[in-house]
Design a protein around this motif. Structure first.
Motif, PDB file in Angstrom:
ATOM      1  N   LEU A  60     -40.981  23.635 -14.490  1.00  0.00           N
ATOM      2  CA  LEU A  60     -39.762  23.556 -15.798  1.00  0.00           C
ATOM      3  C   LEU A  60     -39.212  24.791 -16.372  1.00  0.00           C
ATOM      4  O   LEU A  60     -37.980  24.758 -16.383  1.00  0.00           O
ATOM      5  CB  LEU A  60     -40.259  22.626 -16.882  1.00  0.00           C
ATOM      6  CG  LEU A  60     -40.872  21.243 -16.335  1.00  0.00           C
ATOM      7  CD1 LEU A  60     -41.291  20.448 -17.509  1.00  0.00           C
ATOM      8  CD2 LEU A  60     -39.617  20.400 -15.645  1.00  0.00           C
ATOM      9  N   ALA A  61     -40.248  25.640 -16.367  1.00  0.00           N
ATOM     10  CA  ALA A  61     -39.760  27.140 -16.839  1.00  0.00           C
ATOM     11  C   ALA A  61     -38.550  27.561 -15.957  1.00  0.00           C
ATOM     12  O   ALA A  61     -37.826  28.356 -16.163  1.00  0.00           O
ATOM     13  CB  ALA A  61     -40.822  27.652 -17.336  1.00  0.00           C
ATOM     14  N   MET A  62     -39.284  27.543 -14.466  1.00  0.00           N
ATOM     15  CA  MET A  62     -38.198  28.096 -13.639  1.00  0.00           C
ATOM     16  C   MET A  62     -36.961  27.291 -13.428  1.00  0.00           C
ATOM     17  O   MET A  62     -35.971  28.049 -13.132  1.00  0.00           O
ATOM     18  CB  MET A  62     -39.022  27.933 -12.309  1.00  0.00           C
ATOM     19  CG  MET A  62     -40.173  29.195 -12.159  1.00  0.00           C
ATOM     20  SD  MET A  62     -39.665  30.828 -12.460  1.00  0.00           S
ATOM     21  CE  MET A  62     -38.132  30.994 -11.162  1.00  0.00           C
ATOM     22  N   GLU A  63     -36.630  26.180 -13.928  1.00  0.00           N
ATOM     23  CA  GLU A  63     -35.747  25.445 -13.925  1.00  0.00           C
ATOM     24  C   GLU A  63     -34.664  26.202 -15.115  1.00  0.00           C
ATOM     25  O   GLU A  63     -33.485  26.234 -14.863  1.00  0.00           O
ATOM     26  CB  GLU A  63     -35.627  23.881 -14.078  1.00  0.00           C
ATOM     27  CG  GLU A  63     -34.230  23.268 -14.125  1.00  0.00           C
ATOM     28  CD  GLU A  63     -34.352  21.665 -14.256  1.00  0.00           C
ATOM     29  OE1 GLU A  63     -33.552  21.264 -15.078  1.00  0.00           O
ATOM     30  OE2 GLU A  63     -35.106  21.226 -13.504  1.00  0.00           O
ATOM     31  N   MET A  64     -35.260  26.154 -16.144  1.00  0.00           N
ATOM     32  CA  MET A  64     -34.450  26.821 -17.286  1.00  0.00           C
ATOM     33  C   MET A  64     -34.145  28.339 -17.109  1.00  0.00           C
ATOM     34  O   MET A  64     -32.945  28.741 -17.163  1.00  0.00           O
ATOM     35  CB  MET A  64     -35.612  26.904 -18.351  1.00  0.00           C
ATOM     36  CG  MET A  64     -35.893  25.643 -19.118  1.00  0.00           C
ATOM     37  SD  MET A  64     -36.734  25.793 -20.689  1.00  0.00           S
ATOM     38  CE  MET A  64     -38.696  25.608 -20.133  1.00  0.00           C
ATOM     39  N   ILE A  65     -35.042  29.056 -16.328  1.00  0.00           N
ATOM     40  CA  ILE A  65     -34.658  30.466 -15.795  1.00  0.00           C
ATOM     41  C   ILE A  65     -33.361  30.315 -14.746  1.00  0.00           C
ATOM     42  O   ILE A  65     -32.641  30.973 -14.757  1.00  0.00           O
ATOM     43  CB  ILE A  65     -35.973  31.072 -15.313  1.00  0.00           C
ATOM     44  CG1 ILE A  65     -36.988  31.575 -16.602  1.00  0.00           C
ATOM     45  CG2 ILE A  65     -35.623  32.316 -14.559  1.00  0.00           C
ATOM     46  CD1 ILE A  65     -38.302  31.893 -16.007  1.00  0.00           C
ATOM     47  N   GLY A  66     -33.837  29.599 -13.887  1.00  0.00           N
ATOM     48  CA  GLY A  66     -32.900  29.353 -12.695  1.00  0.00           C
ATOM     49  C   GLY A  66     -31.454  28.864 -13.040  1.00  0.00           C
ATOM     50  O   GLY A  66     -30.380  28.953 -12.651  1.00  0.00           O
ATOM     51  N   LEU A  67     -31.180  27.946 -14.369  1.00  0.00           N
ATOM     52  CA  LEU A  67     -29.913  27.786 -14.786  1.00  0.00           C
ATOM     53  C   LEU A  67     -29.492  29.020 -15.605  1.00  0.00           C
ATOM     54  O   LEU A  67     -28.215  29.151 -15.590  1.00  0.00           O
ATOM     55  CB  LEU A  67     -30.009  26.449 -15.683  1.00  0.00           C
ATOM     56  CG  LEU A  67     -30.206  25.376 -14.685  1.00  0.00           C
ATOM     57  CD1 LEU A  67     -30.470  23.839 -15.683  1.00  0.00           C
ATOM     58  CD2 LEU A  67     -29.165  24.985 -13.753  1.00  0.00           C
ATOM     59  N   ALA A  68     -30.029  29.528 -16.342  1.00  0.00           N
ATOM     60  CA  ALA A  68     -29.801  30.643 -17.353  1.00  0.00           C
ATOM     61  C   ALA A  68     -29.042  31.537 -16.708  1.00  0.00           C
ATOM     62  O   ALA A  68     -28.072  32.097 -17.061  1.00  0.00           O
ATOM     63  CB  ALA A  68     -30.908  31.038 -18.128  1.00  0.00           C
ATOM     64  N   ALA A  69     -29.548  32.338 -15.494  1.00  0.00           N
ATOM     65  CA  ALA A  69     -29.214  33.291 -14.920  1.00  0.00           C
ATOM     66  C   ALA A  69     -27.802  33.112 -14.180  1.00  0.00           C
ATOM     67  O   ALA A  69     -26.954  33.884 -14.775  1.00  0.00           O
ATOM     68  CB  ALA A  69     -30.166  33.979 -13.907  1.00  0.00           C
ATOM     69  N   PRO A  70     -27.570  32.251 -13.353  1.00  0.00           N
ATOM     70  CA  PRO A  70     -26.325  32.136 -13.125  1.00  0.00           C
ATOM     71  C   PRO A  70     -25.363  31.296 -13.872  1.00  0.00           C
ATOM     72  O   PRO A  70     -24.251  31.345 -13.872  1.00  0.00           O
ATOM     73  CB  PRO A  70     -26.347  31.141 -11.781  1.00  0.00           C
ATOM     74  CG  PRO A  70     -27.747  30.301 -11.856  1.00  0.00           C
ATOM     75  CD  PRO A  70     -28.697  31.488 -12.917  1.00  0.00           C
ATOM     76  N   GLY A  71     -25.903  30.648 -14.986  1.00  0.00           N
ATOM     77  CA  GLY A  71     -25.092  30.071 -15.853  1.00  0.00           C
ATOM     78  C   GLY A  71     -24.205  31.220 -16.963  1.00  0.00           C
ATOM     79  O   GLY A  71     -23.141  30.954 -17.105  1.00  0.00           O
ATOM     80  N   ILE A  72     -25.111  32.192 -17.062  1.00  0.00           N
ATOM     81  CA  ILE A  72     -24.360  33.189 -17.973  1.00  0.00           C
ATOM     82  C   ILE A  72     -23.359  33.680 -17.264  1.00  0.00           C
ATOM     83  O   ILE A  72     -22.029  33.913 -17.683  1.00  0.00           O
ATOM     84  CB  ILE A  72     -25.349  33.961 -18.652  1.00  0.00           C
ATOM     85  CG1 ILE A  72     -24.751  35.135 -19.828  1.00  0.00           C
ATOM     86  CG2 ILE A  72     -26.228  35.018 -17.686  1.00  0.00           C
ATOM     87  CD1 ILE A  72     -24.126  34.345 -20.875  1.00  0.00           C
ATOM     88  N   ARG A  73     -23.689  33.977 -15.685  1.00  0.00           N
ATOM     89  CA  ARG A  73     -22.602  34.545 -15.104  1.00  0.00           C
ATOM     90  C   ARG A  73     -21.431  33.698 -15.054  1.00  0.00           C
ATOM     91  O   ARG A  73     -20.289  34.054 -14.874  1.00  0.00           O
ATOM     92  CB  ARG A  73     -23.301  35.103 -13.562  1.00  0.00           C
ATOM     93  CG  ARG A  73     -22.548  36.050 -12.810  1.00  0.00           C
ATOM     94  CD  ARG A  73     -23.105  36.484 -11.671  1.00  0.00           C
ATOM     95  NE  ARG A  73     -23.987  35.521 -10.855  1.00  0.00           N
ATOM     96  CZ  ARG A  73     -25.200  35.037 -11.129  1.00  0.00           C
ATOM     97  NH1 ARG A  73     -26.020  36.060 -11.712  1.00  0.00           N
ATOM     98  NH2 ARG A  73     -25.753  34.354 -10.297  1.00  0.00           N
ATOM     99  N   GLY A  74     -21.788  32.278 -14.668  1.00  0.00           N
ATOM    100  CA  GLY A  74     -20.490  31.515 -14.694  1.00  0.00           C
ATOM    101  C   GLY A  74     -19.702  31.523 -16.003  1.00  0.00           C
ATOM    102  O   GLY A  74     -18.530  31.174 -15.950  1.00  0.00           O
ATOM    103  N   VAL A  75     -20.336  31.056 -17.200  1.00  0.00           N
ATOM    104  CA  VAL A  75     -19.807  31.264 -18.498  1.00  0.00           C
ATOM    105  C   VAL A  75     -18.995  32.639 -18.446  1.00  0.00           C
ATOM    106  O   VAL A  75     -17.658  32.453 -18.745  1.00  0.00           O
ATOM    107  CB  VAL A  75     -20.664  31.185 -19.783  1.00  0.00           C
ATOM    108  CG1 VAL A  75     -20.226  31.684 -20.901  1.00  0.00           C
ATOM    109  CG2 VAL A  75     -21.349  29.785 -19.370  1.00  0.00           C
ATOM    110  N   ALA A  76     -19.319  33.443 -18.100  1.00  0.00           N
ATOM    111  CA  ALA A  76     -18.607  34.959 -18.160  1.00  0.00           C
ATOM    112  C   ALA A  76     -17.520  35.048 -17.300  1.00  0.00           C
ATOM    113  O   ALA A  76     -16.405  35.388 -17.779  1.00  0.00           O
ATOM    114  CB  ALA A  76     -19.689  36.097 -18.171  1.00  0.00           C
ATOM    115  N   PHE A  77     -17.965  34.838 -16.205  1.00  0.00           N
ATOM    116  CA  PHE A  77     -16.964  35.146 -15.164  1.00  0.00           C
ATOM    117  C   PHE A  77     -16.388  34.088 -14.196  1.00  0.00           C
ATOM    118  O   PHE A  77     -15.511  34.736 -13.191  1.00  0.00           O
ATOM    119  CB  PHE A  77     -17.559  36.300 -14.106  1.00  0.00           C
ATOM    120  CG  PHE A  77     -18.224  37.607 -14.977  1.00  0.00           C
ATOM    121  CD1 PHE A  77     -17.403  38.155 -15.887  1.00  0.00           C
ATOM    122  CD2 PHE A  77     -19.503  37.799 -14.841  1.00  0.00           C
ATOM    123  CE1 PHE A  77     -17.961  39.259 -16.643  1.00  0.00           C
ATOM    124  CE2 PHE A  77     -20.120  38.645 -15.633  1.00  0.00           C
ATOM    125  CZ  PHE A  77     -19.388  39.349 -16.466  1.00  0.00           C
TER     126      PHE A  77
END
Length: 172
Positions: A60-77
């Motif tokens: 579950l922690a890896m899902e949180m990590i795995g959404l946050a990293a590409p998620g912030i890139r998607g939000v930004a760019f």
């Protein structure tokens, strides 16, 4: 009795309820608390304990990590791909709790690095996250936070079932 109808106008949309810096502080508060939940697990239970067929908390922690990293890139760019750090919601957890926490911290630093590059107007743009979730950026972003809160709640249930007092949910 009169009913008030709310219609969004340009003036209302430009009104700021919370600043981008405050929004980041809110998210990082949730991430700080989720990190405390990871820390609270005995290492062997982090990788093995499950209730009712749910995934172990390391996954579950890896899902949180795995959404946050590409998620912030998607939000930004608008780049919702799983680039560097090379993580997605299916990335297997590292072998130890320390490595998992180190990865958590790496993503936290990545978020802090990317966040200042997000123009405020970006939050009202529409995008297609991961090629399948369409909506305004603010809504896509809030999903990342909601998903983390949901999985952290599962972690609280696990910790209580293990006889461990979880961190106070308000201690962000």
């Amino acid at each position: 009795m009169e009913t008030n109808s709310i219609q969004a106008t340009d003036t209302e949309i430009s009104a700021t309820v919370i600043s981008p810096a405050e929004l980041l502080e809110h998210w990082q508060g949730h991430r700080k608390l989720s990190r405390k939940v990871i820390e609270a697990f005995p290492e062997e239970q982090l990788y093995a304990f499950s209730i009712g067929g749910m995934r172990p908390f390391a996954q579950l922690a890896m899902e949180m990590i795995g959404l946050a990293a590409p998620g912030i890139r998607g939000v930004a760019f608008g780049d919702w791909t799983f680039g560097e750090p090379q993580l997605d919601s299916q990335t297997p957890p590292p072998a130890t709790k320390k490595e998992l926490l180190d990865l958590w911290d790496l993503v936290t630093e990545y978020i802090d690095h990317i966040w200042p590059q997000i123009p405020a107007a970006r939050f009202h743009e529409h995008d297609n996250a991961y090629g399948m979730y369409e909506g305004p950026i603010y809504s896509l972003f809030l999903y990342l936070v909601d998903n983390e809160i949901h999985h952290r709640g599962q972690g609280y249930v696990y910790l209580r079932a293990l006889g461990i007092e979880p961190p106070a949910f308000w201690d962000r």
